[in-house]
Design an enzyme around this catalytic site. Sequence first.
Site, PDB file in Angstrom:
ATOM      1  N   ASP A 178      -0.061   2.797  -1.756  1.00 50.06           N
ATOM      2  CA  ASP A 178      -1.289   2.510  -1.016  1.00 50.06           C
ATOM      3  C   ASP A 178      -2.251   1.810  -1.972  1.00 50.06           C
ATOM      4  O   ASP A 178      -2.718   2.404  -2.942  1.00 50.06           O
ATOM      5  CB  ASP A 178      -1.888   3.812  -0.480  1.00 50.06           C
ATOM      6  CG  ASP A 178      -3.106   3.586   0.386  1.00 50.06           C
ATOM      7  OD1 ASP A 178      -4.073   2.960  -0.100  1.00 50.06           O
ATOM      8  OD2 ASP A 178      -3.121   4.053   1.536  1.00 50.06           O
TER       9      ASP A 178
ATOM     10  N   HIS B 192       0.761   0.340   1.875  1.00 51.68           N
ATOM     11  CA  HIS B 192      -0.455   0.302   2.680  1.00 51.68           C
ATOM     12  C   HIS B 192      -1.360  -0.795   2.131  1.00 51.68           C
ATOM     13  O   HIS B 192      -1.701  -0.815   0.948  1.00 51.68           O
ATOM     14  CB  HIS B 192      -1.166   1.655   2.686  1.00 51.68           C
ATOM     15  CG  HIS B 192      -0.670   2.563   3.759  1.00 51.68           C
ATOM     16  ND1 HIS B 192      -0.936   3.915   3.790  1.00 51.68           N
ATOM     17  CD2 HIS B 192       0.063   2.306   4.884  1.00 51.68           C
ATOM     18  CE1 HIS B 192      -0.380   4.453   4.868  1.00 51.68           C
ATOM     19  NE2 HIS B 192       0.236   3.490   5.534  1.00 51.68           N
TER      20      HIS B 192
ATOM     21  N   GLU C 270      -8.759  13.151  -2.966  1.00 55.98           N
ATOM     22  CA  GLU C 270      -8.069  13.645  -1.771  1.00 55.98           C
ATOM     23  C   GLU C 270      -7.000  14.684  -2.083  1.00 55.98           C
ATOM     24  O   GLU C 270      -6.613  15.447  -1.210  1.00 55.98           O
ATOM     25  CB  GLU C 270      -7.478  12.470  -0.981  1.00 55.98           C
ATOM     26  CG  GLU C 270      -8.550  11.519  -0.472  1.00 55.98           C
ATOM     27  CD  GLU C 270      -8.008  10.444   0.443  1.00 55.98           C
ATOM     28  OE1 GLU C 270      -7.041  10.732   1.188  1.00 55.98           O
ATOM     29  OE2 GLU C 270      -8.541   9.325   0.430  1.00 55.98           O
TER      30      GLU C 270
ATOM     31  N   GLU D 256      -3.460  -0.021   6.596  1.00 55.63           N
ATOM     32  CA  GLU D 256      -4.194   1.226   6.794  1.00 55.63           C
ATOM     33  C   GLU D 256      -5.574   1.004   6.172  1.00 55.63           C
ATOM     34  O   GLU D 256      -5.817   1.318   5.007  1.00 55.63           O
ATOM     35  CB  GLU D 256      -3.495   2.421   6.158  1.00 55.63           C
ATOM     36  CG  GLU D 256      -4.159   3.729   6.586  1.00 55.63           C
ATOM     37  CD  GLU D 256      -3.649   4.942   5.834  1.00 55.63           C
ATOM     38  OE1 GLU D 256      -3.033   5.819   6.468  1.00 55.63           O
ATOM     39  OE2 GLU D 256      -3.873   5.011   4.611  1.00 55.63           O
TER      40      GLU D 256
ATOM     41  N   HIS E 109      -5.665   3.638  -2.757  1.00 48.97           N
ATOM     42  CA  HIS E 109      -5.535   4.749  -3.699  1.00 48.97           C
ATOM     43  C   HIS E 109      -5.199   4.239  -5.099  1.00 48.97           C
ATOM     44  O   HIS E 109      -5.724   4.733  -6.111  1.00 48.97           O
ATOM     45  CB  HIS E 109      -4.464   5.728  -3.229  1.00 48.97           C
ATOM     46  CG  HIS E 109      -4.789   6.415  -1.947  1.00 48.97           C
ATOM     47  ND1 HIS E 109      -5.878   7.232  -1.800  1.00 48.97           N
ATOM     48  CD2 HIS E 109      -4.165   6.410  -0.739  1.00 48.97           C
ATOM     49  CE1 HIS E 109      -5.920   7.707  -0.561  1.00 48.97           C
ATOM     50  NE2 HIS E 109      -4.895   7.221   0.092  1.00 48.97           N
TER      51      HIS E 109
ATOM     52  N   ARG F  93     -11.384  -0.156   0.954  1.00 43.50           N
ATOM     53  CA  ARG F  93     -10.594   0.274   2.103  1.00 43.50           C
ATOM     54  C   ARG F  93     -10.865  -0.564   3.349  1.00 43.50           C
ATOM     55  O   ARG F  93     -10.487  -0.194   4.462  1.00 43.50           O
ATOM     56  CB  ARG F  93     -10.773   1.765   2.401  1.00 43.50           C
ATOM     57  CG  ARG F  93      -9.442   2.405   2.830  1.00 43.50           C
ATOM     58  CD  ARG F  93      -9.496   3.911   2.868  1.00 43.50           C
ATOM     59  NE  ARG F  93      -8.139   4.448   2.912  1.00 43.50           N
ATOM     60  CZ  ARG F  93      -7.828   5.730   2.901  1.00 43.50           C
ATOM     61  NH1 ARG F  93      -8.792   6.642   2.852  1.00 43.50           N
ATOM     62  NH2 ARG F  93      -6.580   6.130   2.922  1.00 43.50           N
TER      63      ARG F  93
ATOM     64  N   GLU G 286       3.366   9.980  -0.169  1.00 45.29           N
ATOM     65  CA  GLU G 286       2.246   9.145  -0.598  1.00 45.29           C
ATOM     66  C   GLU G 286       1.397   9.820  -1.681  1.00 45.29           C
ATOM     67  O   GLU G 286       0.709  10.802  -1.403  1.00 45.29           O
ATOM     68  CB  GLU G 286       1.360   8.825   0.607  1.00 45.29           C
ATOM     69  CG  GLU G 286       0.156   7.959   0.272  1.00 45.29           C
ATOM     70  CD  GLU G 286      -0.686   7.610   1.479  1.00 45.29           C
ATOM     71  OE1 GLU G 286      -1.481   6.667   1.384  1.00 45.29           O
ATOM     72  OE2 GLU G 286      -0.538   8.283   2.521  1.00 45.29           O
TER      73      GLU G 286
END
Length: 270
Positions: free
Chosen positions: A186, A212, A159, A247, A189, A218, A153
């Site tokens: 994702d 995701h 991060e 997620e 992201h 989020r 990922e």
Amino acid sequence: MKSCVTIALVPQIKTGPWIYWNDLEASITKAATLGFDAVELFTASADAINPDRLTRLLDQSGLSLAAVGTGAGKVIKGLTLTDPNPAIRAEAVAFITDMITFGARFGAPAIIGSMQGNVAPGIDRDQALRWLSDGLNTLGIQADAQGVKLIYEPLNRYETNLINDLGTGTSFINGLNTRHVVLLADLFHMNIEESSLPESIRLAGSAIGHVHFADSNRRPIGLGHIAMAEVATALKEIGYAGYVSAEAFPFPTPDQAAQQTIRSFNTYFR
């Protein structure tokens, strides 16, 4: 494409982007009742759940196990694949290998997100990427031997300082010795890093092995500003047929987040 919802089962973690929390049986029952196809688990370790119990719960519910997260290896144990200490890197590989074995029993791949680590201070970036490559090559071979893929990922810049976007991720996995590592797209992201989510998906194409499903903030899809119709079109154009897994933060509550997720999934994919 198949719908999926996340379940966090790590007692040390109290907040994070997972829809359901702590109660495996109740979470699986709720997911099945809402019409999800699968669950994705975030567990403390490979032996945190009795596999026979999980088999029974999945069989009773008709759900599949889509994937298993490995992030507890970093959160609890401080392990990453790019730690300058070779003993810690070896322990990280061992932890992920155990997770691969656990997931493979159910035909589910393991996800490497936060356990990729960072370029540590004083370490050359190319060296850190070689360590990451070494780890993914070893783990990709382990996954292939057990009949599953390994999911890598790309994370946003806040991060990790390794690989942040799908294009760089595609080039990176194409340079590995193993052909059994795929990318996780994702949307949260990607919203930070990609200039165009649909175009990035089209360019990555078959390199994408998991998605995701989270909005720009989020929260569940539909509660932010991602142009999901365009993303869904791109996923269909590349022939993506894997899981679309929520997620996302359990906002405003886990049950409401799950309901919002399945409504959004049905809107765009069914």
